[in-house]
Write a protein that holds these residues in place. Structure first.
Motif, PDB file in Angstrom:
ATOM      1  N   GLU A  26       0.824  -1.206   0.000  1.00  0.00           N
ATOM      2  CA  GLU A  26       0.000   0.000   0.000  1.00  0.00           C
ATOM      3  C   GLU A  26       0.858   1.257   0.000  1.00  0.00           C
ATOM      4  O   GLU A  26       0.492   2.268  -0.595  1.00  0.00           O
ATOM      5  N   THR A  27       1.983   1.212   0.680  1.00  0.00           N
ATOM      6  CA  THR A  27       2.892   2.357   0.726  1.00  0.00           C
ATOM      7  C   THR A  27       3.426   2.659  -0.666  1.00  0.00           C
ATOM      8  O   THR A  27       3.421   3.807  -1.110  1.00  0.00           O
ATOM      9  N   SER A  28       3.864   1.640  -1.352  1.00  0.00           N
ATOM     10  CA  SER A  28       4.383   1.826  -2.707  1.00  0.00           C
ATOM     11  C   SER A  28       3.297   2.298  -3.656  1.00  0.00           C
ATOM     12  O   SER A  28       3.545   3.144  -4.512  1.00  0.00           O
ATOM     13  N   GLU A  29       2.078   1.757  -3.501  1.00  0.00           N
ATOM     14  CA  GLU A  29       0.967   2.202  -4.338  1.00  0.00           C
ATOM     15  C   GLU A  29       0.692   3.680  -4.132  1.00  0.00           C
ATOM     16  O   GLU A  29       0.507   4.423  -5.086  1.00  0.00           O
ATOM     17  N   PHE A  30       0.656   4.107  -2.874  1.00  0.00           N
ATOM     18  CA  PHE A  30       0.356   5.503  -2.601  1.00  0.00           C
ATOM     19  C   PHE A  30       1.436   6.417  -3.155  1.00  0.00           C
ATOM     20  O   PHE A  30       1.138   7.496  -3.654  1.00  0.00           O
ATOM     21  N   LEU A  31       2.664   5.994  -3.105  1.00  0.00           N
ATOM     22  CA  LEU A  31       3.755   6.856  -3.560  1.00  0.00           C
ATOM     23  C   LEU A  31       3.823   6.977  -5.072  1.00  0.00           C
ATOM     24  O   LEU A  31       4.338   7.954  -5.592  1.00  0.00           O
ATOM     25  N   THR A  32       3.286   6.025  -5.807  1.00  0.00           N
ATOM     26  CA  THR A  32       3.385   6.084  -7.268  1.00  0.00           C
ATOM     27  C   THR A  32       2.133   6.630  -7.947  1.00  0.00           C
ATOM     28  O   THR A  32       2.235   7.362  -8.925  1.00  0.00           O
ATOM     29  N   ILE A  33       0.954   6.305  -7.451  1.00  0.00           N
ATOM     30  CA  ILE A  33      -0.289   6.684  -8.133  1.00  0.00           C
ATOM     31  C   ILE A  33      -0.552   8.184  -8.136  1.00  0.00           C
ATOM     32  O   ILE A  33      -0.832   8.761  -9.187  1.00  0.00           O
ATOM     33  N   PRO A  34      -0.523   8.902  -7.006  1.00  0.00           N
ATOM     34  CA  PRO A  34      -0.940  10.311  -7.014  1.00  0.00           C
ATOM     35  C   PRO A  34       0.019  11.265  -7.726  1.00  0.00           C
ATOM     36  O   PRO A  34      -0.296  12.440  -7.863  1.00  0.00           O
ATOM     37  N   GLN A  35       1.167  10.789  -8.159  1.00  0.00           N
ATOM     38  CA  GLN A  35       2.116  11.673  -8.841  1.00  0.00           C
ATOM     39  C   GLN A  35       1.508  12.273 -10.110  1.00  0.00           C
ATOM     40  O   GLN A  35       1.883  13.363 -10.517  1.00  0.00           O
ATOM     41  N   THR A  36       0.554  11.592 -10.713  1.00  0.00           N
ATOM     42  CA  THR A  36      -0.070  12.108 -11.934  1.00  0.00           C
ATOM     43  C   THR A  36      -1.082  13.211 -11.654  1.00  0.00           C
ATOM     44  O   THR A  36      -1.478  13.915 -12.558  1.00  0.00           O
ATOM     45  N   HIS A  37      -1.490  13.373 -10.397  1.00  0.00           N
ATOM     46  CA  HIS A  37      -2.501  14.364 -10.041  1.00  0.00           C
ATOM     47  C   HIS A  37      -1.917  15.608  -9.385  1.00  0.00           C
ATOM     48  O   HIS A  37      -2.660  16.416  -8.860  1.00  0.00           O
ATOM     49  N   GLY A  38      -0.626  15.785  -9.380  1.00  0.00           N
ATOM     50  CA  GLY A  38      -0.020  16.906  -8.678  1.00  0.00           C
ATOM     51  C   GLY A  38       0.273  16.477  -7.255  1.00  0.00           C
ATOM     52  O   GLY A  38      -0.521  16.657  -6.357  1.00  0.00           O
TER      53      GLY A  38
END
Length: 173
Positions: free
Chosen positions: A24-36
Motif C-alpha cells: 500500500e505504501t508503494s501504491e500511494f507513492l506512485t499513483i498520485p504523482q499524476t494528479h499533482g
C-alpha cells in the motif's frame, strides 16, 4: 488514497520500521504523482522493536534510501523511536510539529481546476424502518453538509465523486 492525495496539502506517511515498505505504501507513492503530488513526510515508527544498534542503523539507512528513491532525494524522514507510557517522546513530536509549522505548500493542480467538498456531516434521508423492512436493499438518499473548496460549484445537476462509491448526481443544492 488517490482521492485524499488529490486534495491534501501534506501527507504524513507512517512506515513501520520493523517491517519496512508495504504494498500500500508503494501504491500511494506512485499513483498520485499524476494528479499533482502533495508534500510527503515519512515517519518511521516501531524502531524500538529492532534491538541491535547496528541492525537499527542499517534499517534506517535502507528505508531512507528507498524513501528517497520513491519521492525525491532529500525528502524529509522522521524517526519515532518508540512509545513510552502510550506516548511517543515529546522531543520527537515537537521536532515533527515544528517542521510542519514552518512548511510552505505549493498549489496543487487538481484543487485549482476542480471543486471539492470537505464534508462536515452526513444525514440519511431514508427512514430506518424502510431500511429494516427491505433488508438494506432500497434506494438511499443522503444530505451532505460541508465546505466547498477549489473552483466554483455548479450545484444542481453536477456530478460528485465519493471515494469508494463512485460518481453521483447532485439532486438539490
Amino acid at each position: 488514497m488517490i482521492d485524499v492525495g488529490k486534495v491534501a496539502d501534506l501527507v504524513l506517511l507512517m512506515i513501520d520500521g520493523s517491517f519496512g515498505f508495504e504494498m500500500e505504501t508503494s501504491e500511494f507513492l506512485t499513483i498520485p504523482q499524476t494528479h499533482g503530488f502533495p508534500k510527503v513526510i515519512g515517519i518511521l515508527t516501531h524502531l524500538d522493536l529492532i534491538r541491535s544498534p547496528s541492525s537499527l542503523h542499517l534499517t534506517k539507512k535502507s528505508l531512507k534510501k528507498r524513501f528517497w528513491t520513491e519521492i525525491h532525494p532529500g525528502a524529509k524522514l522522521f524517526y519515532l523511536s518508540g512509545m513510552l507510557n502510550s506516548r511517543y517522546p515529546d522531543t520527537e513530536i515537537l521536532n515533527l510539529s515544528r517542521f510542519i509549522g514552518v512548511m510552505k505548500f505549493r498549489p496543487l493542480v487538481f484543487r485549482n481546476t476542480h471543486p471539492y467538498i470537505y464534508v462536515d456531516r452526513l444525514q440519511d434521508l431514508i427512514p430506518p424502518e424502510l431500511i429494516r423492512t427491505s433488508h438494506s436493499k432500497c434506494d438511499r438518499g443522503i444530505s451532505v453538509y460541508g465546505y466547498v473548496q477549489g473552483t466554483n460549484w455548479c450545484g444542481q445537476g453536477q456530478k460528485v465523486h465519493i471515494p469508494g462509491v463512485g460518481d453521483l448526481l447532485v439532486r438539490e443544492y
